[in-house]
Design an enzyme around this catalytic site. Structure first.
Site, PDB file in Angstrom:
ATOM      1  N   ARG A 108       0.873  -1.186   0.000  1.00 29.71           N
ATOM      2  CA  ARG A 108       0.000   0.000   0.000  1.00 29.71           C
ATOM      3  C   ARG A 108       0.899   1.223   0.000  1.00 29.71           C
ATOM      4  O   ARG A 108       1.734   1.395   0.907  1.00 29.71           O
ATOM      5  CB  ARG A 108      -0.930   0.018   1.213  1.00 29.71           C
ATOM      6  CG  ARG A 108      -1.631   1.366   1.372  1.00 29.71           C
ATOM      7  CD  ARG A 108      -2.747   1.379   2.351  1.00 29.71           C
ATOM      8  NE  ARG A 108      -3.914   0.684   1.821  1.00 29.71           N
ATOM      9  CZ  ARG A 108      -5.163   0.844   2.273  1.00 29.71           C
ATOM     10  NH1 ARG A 108      -5.398   1.681   3.259  1.00 29.71           N
ATOM     11  NH2 ARG A 108      -6.157   0.172   1.746  1.00 29.71           N
ATOM     12  N   HIS A 135      -7.473   1.139  -6.807  1.00 32.81           N
ATOM     13  CA  HIS A 135      -7.730   0.290  -5.632  1.00 32.81           C
ATOM     14  C   HIS A 135      -8.476  -0.972  -6.113  1.00 32.81           C
ATOM     15  O   HIS A 135      -9.650  -1.175  -5.812  1.00 32.81           O
ATOM     16  CB  HIS A 135      -8.571   1.075  -4.618  1.00 32.81           C
ATOM     17  CG  HIS A 135      -8.538   0.530  -3.222  1.00 32.81           C
ATOM     18  ND1 HIS A 135      -7.810  -0.595  -2.863  1.00 32.81           N
ATOM     19  CD2 HIS A 135      -9.169   0.936  -2.080  1.00 32.81           C
ATOM     20  CE1 HIS A 135      -7.985  -0.829  -1.573  1.00 32.81           C
ATOM     21  NE2 HIS A 135      -8.799   0.077  -1.074  1.00 32.81           N
ATOM     22  N   ASP A 227     -17.261   7.598  -1.993  1.00 37.96           N
ATOM     23  CA  ASP A 227     -16.017   7.441  -1.238  1.00 37.96           C
ATOM     24  C   ASP A 227     -15.741   8.774  -0.558  1.00 37.96           C
ATOM     25  O   ASP A 227     -16.354   9.803  -0.888  1.00 37.96           O
ATOM     26  CB  ASP A 227     -14.876   7.039  -2.184  1.00 37.96           C
ATOM     27  CG  ASP A 227     -13.612   6.590  -1.445  1.00 37.96           C
ATOM     28  OD1 ASP A 227     -13.665   6.424  -0.198  1.00 37.96           O
ATOM     29  OD2 ASP A 227     -12.571   6.423  -2.099  1.00 37.96           O
ATOM     30  N   CYS A 266     -16.382   2.068   0.368  1.00 39.20           N
ATOM     31  CA  CYS A 266     -15.232   1.215   0.700  1.00 39.20           C
ATOM     32  C   CYS A 266     -14.794   1.387   2.146  1.00 39.20           C
ATOM     33  O   CYS A 266     -14.102   0.523   2.684  1.00 39.20           O
ATOM     34  CB  CYS A 266     -14.084   1.487  -0.260  1.00 39.20           C
ATOM     35  SG  CYS A 266     -13.420   3.151  -0.180  1.00 39.20           S
ATOM     36  N   ARG A 294     -14.016  -8.131   1.504  1.00 42.15           N
ATOM     37  CA  ARG A 294     -12.581  -7.913   1.262  1.00 42.15           C
ATOM     38  C   ARG A 294     -11.811  -9.192   1.571  1.00 42.15           C
ATOM     39  O   ARG A 294     -10.912  -9.591   0.836  1.00 42.15           O
ATOM     40  CB  ARG A 294     -12.036  -6.772   2.151  1.00 42.15           C
ATOM     41  CG  ARG A 294     -12.585  -5.378   1.894  1.00 42.15           C
ATOM     42  CD  ARG A 294     -12.207  -4.852   0.523  1.00 42.15           C
ATOM     43  NE  ARG A 294     -10.772  -4.879   0.250  1.00 42.15           N
ATOM     44  CZ  ARG A 294      -9.885  -3.945   0.645  1.00 42.15           C
ATOM     45  NH1 ARG A 294     -10.315  -2.886   1.314  1.00 42.15           N
ATOM     46  NH2 ARG A 294      -8.606  -4.054   0.349  1.00 42.15           N
TER      47      ARG A 294
HETATM   48  N1   CP Z   1     -11.223   0.404   2.041  1.00 45.73           N
HETATM   49  C1   CP Z   1      -9.977   0.235   2.499  1.00 45.73           C
HETATM   50  O1   CP Z   1      -9.030   0.023   1.768  1.00 45.73           O
HETATM   51  O2   CP Z   1      -9.910   0.288   3.877  1.00 45.73           O
HETATM   52  P1   CP Z   1      -8.571   0.460   4.699  1.00 45.73           P
HETATM   53  O3   CP Z   1      -7.974   1.792   4.324  1.00 45.73           O
HETATM   54  O4   CP Z   1      -9.013   0.427   6.137  1.00 45.73           O
HETATM   55  O5   CP Z   1      -7.631  -0.658   4.352  1.00 45.73           O
END
Ligand code: CP
Length: 310
Positions: A108, A135, A227, A266, A294
């Site tokens: 990430r 994403h 979002d 999300c 997820r």
């Molecule tokens: N939606 C998502 O990626 O959540 P986090 O940032 O908590 O990983």
């Protein structure tokens, strides 16, 4: 050929369908089991997933960790700041070293170029756990959630996205063009999604509409998605918040979508900004299933990356 999961397009429609079908299948098979119990076939026994976070995470971190455990493997999780990466060791050298130690890597990071570089020098699969550009893991969980609720494949459905044109929007655009669903994007002027991703998706035959009112995005929508207006690492700008305010998902906007449309986010959400409590906690909200999915999608992505499916 190494199966990285950097974005949706390289997997192609068949790869994405294989991942979604496997996620549905494994979720069904272990319904009601304790969360820490390993799947009966333990397909990744002995495998280790390395995860590197340059940005905060709740869902991505926990879901990938539980995913590899349920598949019979284990994980090592680190923030980039705790690694020599934070002191200037190159991504390429990090990739070379970690490829000798673990079986797959998830990153990430803000920089999509950094993700591409990790994949270039790694000799193991690399997974995009979110960049500022895309994403993809999240969008597959969203699609899984729609299919579960609707009881039919995503193909032919209509999705309405409203809010900031960001990494979620970009991956939704990619997904729509690959899996053949209609996407109507409603964003304020100046917050359009990535032009290159949009052009590629349209060239692929994607049915994607770009509008600058929220109402136009709701026409015929089976799914309403939004979002946060200020993504991780962005400055909280009053001007941006003001421009986004008309794009809030509230009961009035939901009423413009199809009857029975579901609401997805999300997460994390800023309640009262991009979405009201009444929608988040209302009967059309599928956000908790979406968050759980997820986990199921990450399992299928790991299996696809390691050549166990598809
Ligand atoms: N939606 C998502 O990626 O959540 P986090 O940032 O908590 O990983």
């Amino acid at each position: 050929m190494m199966r990285h999961f950097l974005d949706l397009a390289p997997a192609g429609p068949d790869g994405l369908r294989a991942i979604l079908d496997e996620a549905h299948r494994r979720k069904r098979l272990r319904a009601g089991w304790p969360k820490g119990q390993v799947d009966a076939d333990a397909p990744l026994a002995g495998h280790v997933l390395g995860m590197i976070f340059e940005k905060p995470s709740t869902r991505t971190r926990f879901s990938f960790d539980m995913a590899i455990r349920q598949l019979g493997g284990s994980s090592i999780v680190s923030s980039a700041g705790e690694m020599q990466l934070g002191r200037g060791e190159t991504i390429a050298d990090t990739a070379r070293v970690l490829s000798r130690m673990v079986d797959a890597l998830m990153l990430r990071t803000s920089s999509h170029a950094k993700l591409d570089q990790l994949a270039e020098f790694a000799t193991i699969p690399v997974i995009n756990g979110l960049t500022d550009l895309t994403h993809p893991c999240q969008v597959l969980a969203d699609i899984m959630t729609f299919e579960e609720r609707a009881g039919r494949p995503v193909e032919g459905s209509t999705w309405g996205y409203v809010g900031d044109g960001n990494n979620m929007t970009n991956s939704l655009i990619e997904a729509a063009s690959l899996l053949k669903f209609d996407l109507r994007v409603g964003v304020p002027h100046g917050m359009d999604p990535d032009a290159g991703i949009m052009a590629t998706a349209c060239a692929r035959g994607g049915c994607i509409g770009l509008y600058h009112t929220p109402e136009e995005a709701m026409v015929g929508a089976d799914v309403v998605v939004t979002d946060t207006w200020v993504s991780m690492g962005q400055k909280d700008s009053e001007a941006k918040m003001a421009a986004c305010r008309p794009f809030q998902v509230n009961d009035a906007l939901m009423a413009r979508a199809n009857r029975g449309a579901i609401f997805l986010h999300c997460l994390p959400a800023h309640r009262g900004d991009e979405v009201t409590d009444s929608v988040m906690d209302g009967p059309q909200s599928a956000i908790w299933d979406e968050a759980e999915n997820r986990l199921h999608v990450q399992k299928a992505i790991l299996l696809w990356c390691l050549d166990k499916i598809g």
